[in-house]
Design a protein around this motif. Structure first.
Motif, PDB file in Angstrom:
ATOM      1  N   ASP A   1      76.878  46.024   4.837  1.00  0.00           N
ATOM      2  CA  ASP A   1      75.840  47.037   4.905  1.00  0.00           C
ATOM      3  C   ASP A   1      75.317  47.283   3.491  1.00  0.00           C
ATOM      4  OD1 ASP A   1      75.543  50.415   6.285  1.00  0.00           O
ATOM      5  OD2 ASP A   1      74.107  48.775   6.095  1.00  0.00           O
ATOM      6  N   TYR A   2      74.065  47.727   3.416  1.00  0.00           N
ATOM      7  CA  TYR A   2      73.401  47.898   2.134  1.00  0.00           C
ATOM      8  C   TYR A   2      72.591  49.184   2.126  1.00  0.00           C
ATOM      9  CZ  TYR A   2      74.281  42.866   2.189  1.00  0.00           C
ATOM     10  OH  TYR A   2      74.876  41.629   2.290  1.00  0.00           O
ATOM     11  N   VAL A   3      72.398  49.726   0.935  1.00  0.00           N
ATOM     12  CA  VAL A   3      71.445  50.819   0.820  1.00  0.00           C
ATOM     13  C   VAL A   3      70.041  50.235   0.897  1.00  0.00           C
ATOM     14  CG1 VAL A   3      72.982  52.279  -0.529  1.00  0.00           C
ATOM     15  CG2 VAL A   3      71.437  50.706  -1.704  1.00  0.00           C
ATOM     16  N   ASP A   4      69.093  51.067   1.267  1.00  0.00           N
ATOM     17  CA  ASP A   4      67.734  50.584   1.466  1.00  0.00           C
ATOM     18  C   ASP A   4      67.152  49.945   0.203  1.00  0.00           C
ATOM     19  OD1 ASP A   4      66.652  53.241   3.749  1.00  0.00           O
ATOM     20  OD2 ASP A   4      67.764  51.384   4.089  1.00  0.00           O
TER      21      ASP A   4
ATOM     22  N   GLY B   1      67.817  43.288   1.850  1.00  0.00           N
ATOM     23  CA  GLY B   1      66.904  42.159   1.873  1.00  0.00           C
ATOM     24  C   GLY B   1      66.837  41.402   0.560  1.00  0.00           C
ATOM     25  N   ARG B   2      67.396  41.985  -0.501  1.00  0.00           N
ATOM     26  CA  ARG B   2      67.390  41.304  -1.807  1.00  0.00           C
ATOM     27  C   ARG B   2      68.800  40.944  -2.272  1.00  0.00           C
ATOM     28  NH1 ARG B   2      65.908  43.942  -6.203  1.00  0.00           N
ATOM     29  NH2 ARG B   2      66.478  46.018  -5.428  1.00  0.00           N
ATOM     30  N   PHE B   3      69.772  41.762  -1.909  1.00  0.00           N
ATOM     31  CA  PHE B   3      71.156  41.544  -2.331  1.00  0.00           C
ATOM     32  C   PHE B   3      71.991  41.099  -1.138  1.00  0.00           C
ATOM     33  CE2 PHE B   3      71.335  44.751  -6.116  1.00  0.00           C
ATOM     34  CZ  PHE B   3      70.203  44.164  -6.651  1.00  0.00           C
ATOM     35  N   THR B   4      72.998  40.250  -1.404  1.00  0.00           N
ATOM     36  CA  THR B   4      73.920  39.789  -0.365  1.00  0.00           C
ATOM     37  C   THR B   4      75.337  39.884  -0.882  1.00  0.00           C
ATOM     38  OG1 THR B   4      72.251  38.236   0.470  1.00  0.00           O
ATOM     39  CG2 THR B   4      74.528  37.922   1.189  1.00  0.00           C
ATOM     40  N   ILE B   5      76.168  40.614  -0.160  1.00  0.00           N
ATOM     41  CA  ILE B   5      77.578  40.736  -0.510  1.00  0.00           C
ATOM     42  C   ILE B   5      78.391  39.762   0.343  1.00  0.00           C
ATOM     43  CG2 ILE B   5      77.980  42.628   1.143  1.00  0.00           C
ATOM     44  CD1 ILE B   5      79.939  43.839  -0.906  1.00  0.00           C
ATOM     45  N   SER B   6      79.400  39.173  -0.257  1.00  0.00           N
ATOM     46  CA  SER B   6      80.293  38.271   0.468  1.00  0.00           C
ATOM     47  C   SER B   6      81.670  38.351  -0.165  1.00  0.00           C
ATOM     48  CB  SER B   6      79.756  36.835   0.448  1.00  0.00           C
ATOM     49  OG  SER B   6      79.660  36.362  -0.883  1.00  0.00           O
ATOM     50  N   ARG B   7      82.640  37.756   0.486  1.00  0.00           N
ATOM     51  CA  ARG B   7      83.997  37.798  -0.042  1.00  0.00           C
ATOM     52  C   ARG B   7      84.789  36.582   0.375  1.00  0.00           C
ATOM     53  NH1 ARG B   7      86.945  42.993   1.994  1.00  0.00           N
ATOM     54  NH2 ARG B   7      88.773  41.991   1.050  1.00  0.00           N
ATOM     55  N   VAL B   8      85.792  36.268  -0.428  1.00  0.00           N
ATOM     56  CA  VAL B   8      86.757  35.223  -0.118  1.00  0.00           C
ATOM     57  C   VAL B   8      88.142  35.852  -0.241  1.00  0.00           C
ATOM     58  CG1 VAL B   8      87.755  33.036  -0.830  1.00  0.00           C
ATOM     59  CG2 VAL B   8      85.268  33.353  -0.923  1.00  0.00           C
ATOM     60  N   ASN B   9      88.889  35.815   0.850  1.00  0.00           N
ATOM     61  CA  ASN B   9      90.260  36.325   0.842  1.00  0.00           C
ATOM     62  C   ASN B   9      91.188  35.139   0.626  1.00  0.00           C
ATOM     63  OD1 ASN B   9      89.121  38.821   1.462  1.00  0.00           O
ATOM     64  ND2 ASN B   9      89.520  38.615   3.651  1.00  0.00           N
ATOM     65  N   THR B  10      91.568  34.897  -0.601  1.00  0.00           N
ATOM     66  CA  THR B  10      92.360  33.714  -0.933  1.00  0.00           C
ATOM     67  C   THR B  10      93.770  33.824  -0.373  1.00  0.00           C
ATOM     68  OG1 THR B  10      91.073  33.416  -2.956  1.00  0.00           O
ATOM     69  CG2 THR B  10      93.221  32.305  -2.841  1.00  0.00           C
ATOM     70  N   ASN B  11      94.417  34.946  -0.578  1.00  0.00           N
ATOM     71  CA  ASN B  11      95.729  35.238  -0.013  1.00  0.00           C
ATOM     72  C   ASN B  11      95.899  36.744  -0.034  1.00  0.00           C
ATOM     73  OD1 ASN B  11      96.817  35.988  -2.646  1.00  0.00           O
ATOM     74  ND2 ASN B  11      96.856  33.794  -3.084  1.00  0.00           N
ATOM     75  N   GLU B  12      97.075  37.232   0.337  1.00  0.00           N
ATOM     76  CA  GLU B  12      97.230  38.677   0.471  1.00  0.00           C
ATOM     77  C   GLU B  12      97.256  39.395  -0.870  1.00  0.00           C
ATOM     78  OE1 GLU B  12     100.826  39.541   2.517  1.00  0.00           O
ATOM     79  OE2 GLU B  12     102.097  39.128   0.787  1.00  0.00           O
ATOM     80  N   MET B  13      97.233  38.651  -1.945  1.00  0.00           N
ATOM     81  CA  MET B  13      97.256  39.261  -3.273  1.00  0.00           C
ATOM     82  C   MET B  13      95.976  39.016  -4.068  1.00  0.00           C
ATOM     83  SD  MET B  13     100.134  40.889  -3.821  1.00  0.00           S
ATOM     84  CE  MET B  13     100.361  40.889  -5.596  1.00  0.00           C
ATOM     85  N   LEU B  14      95.087  38.166  -3.588  1.00  0.00           N
ATOM     86  CA  LEU B  14      93.920  37.786  -4.381  1.00  0.00           C
ATOM     87  C   LEU B  14      92.675  37.701  -3.515  1.00  0.00           C
ATOM     88  CD1 LEU B  14      92.801  36.959  -7.125  1.00  0.00           C
ATOM     89  CD2 LEU B  14      93.367  34.586  -6.558  1.00  0.00           C
ATOM     90  N   TYR B  15      91.651  38.426  -3.948  1.00  0.00           N
ATOM     91  CA  TYR B  15      90.388  38.476  -3.219  1.00  0.00           C
ATOM     92  C   TYR B  15      89.255  38.371  -4.224  1.00  0.00           C
ATOM     93  CZ  TYR B  15      93.766  40.622  -0.106  1.00  0.00           C
ATOM     94  OH  TYR B  15      94.896  40.856   0.640  1.00  0.00           O
TER      95      TYR B  15
END
Length: 119
Positions: A59-62, A66-80
């Motif tokens: 979710d994003y503020v208005d 449309g310009r910003f994209t957040i994503s994530r990689v959960n490598t393991n339970e200690m590193l993201y």
């Protein structure tokens, strides 16, 4: 030990792009939603983008939608790693950017990374 390290900021012209990265280490981040926040000298630190633990709901503020994209990689339970792809940057996006849990945990704040948008 909990650590948040933001990187990827810099100076860019209006209309340009940057990709911010946040390395989050520590068991405390397991199952946590994460967010990107930004702060200018004249405003409080505001949440601008958030992503759930699975990475399939964001979710994003208005102002950035449309310009910003957040994503994530959960490598393991200690590193993201949490990313913020910022496109079509505007001068109003100039700020220090931070990542943290959502809602934020006061003791987790890192140093942030400066983004400056200027011609």
């Amino acid at each position: 030990q909990v650590q948040l390290v933001e990187s990827g900021g810099g100076a860019v012209q209006p209309g340009g792009s940057l990709r911010l990265s946040c390395a989050a280490s520590g068991i405390a981040f397991k199952y946590m939603s994460m967010g990107w926040y930004r702060q200018t000298p004249w405003k409080q630190r505001d949440l601008i983008a958030t992503i759930n633990f699975a990475g399939d709901d964001a979710d994003y503020v208005d102002a950035v939608k449309g310009r910003f994209t957040i994503s994530r990689v959960n490598t393991n339970e200690m590193l993201y790693t949490v990313y913020l792809q910022m496109d079509r940057l505007q001068s109003d996006d100039t700020a220090v950017y931070y990542c943290n849990t959502d809602p934020a945990t006061d003791s987790f704040w890192g140093q942030g990374t400066q983004v400056t948008v200027s011609s």
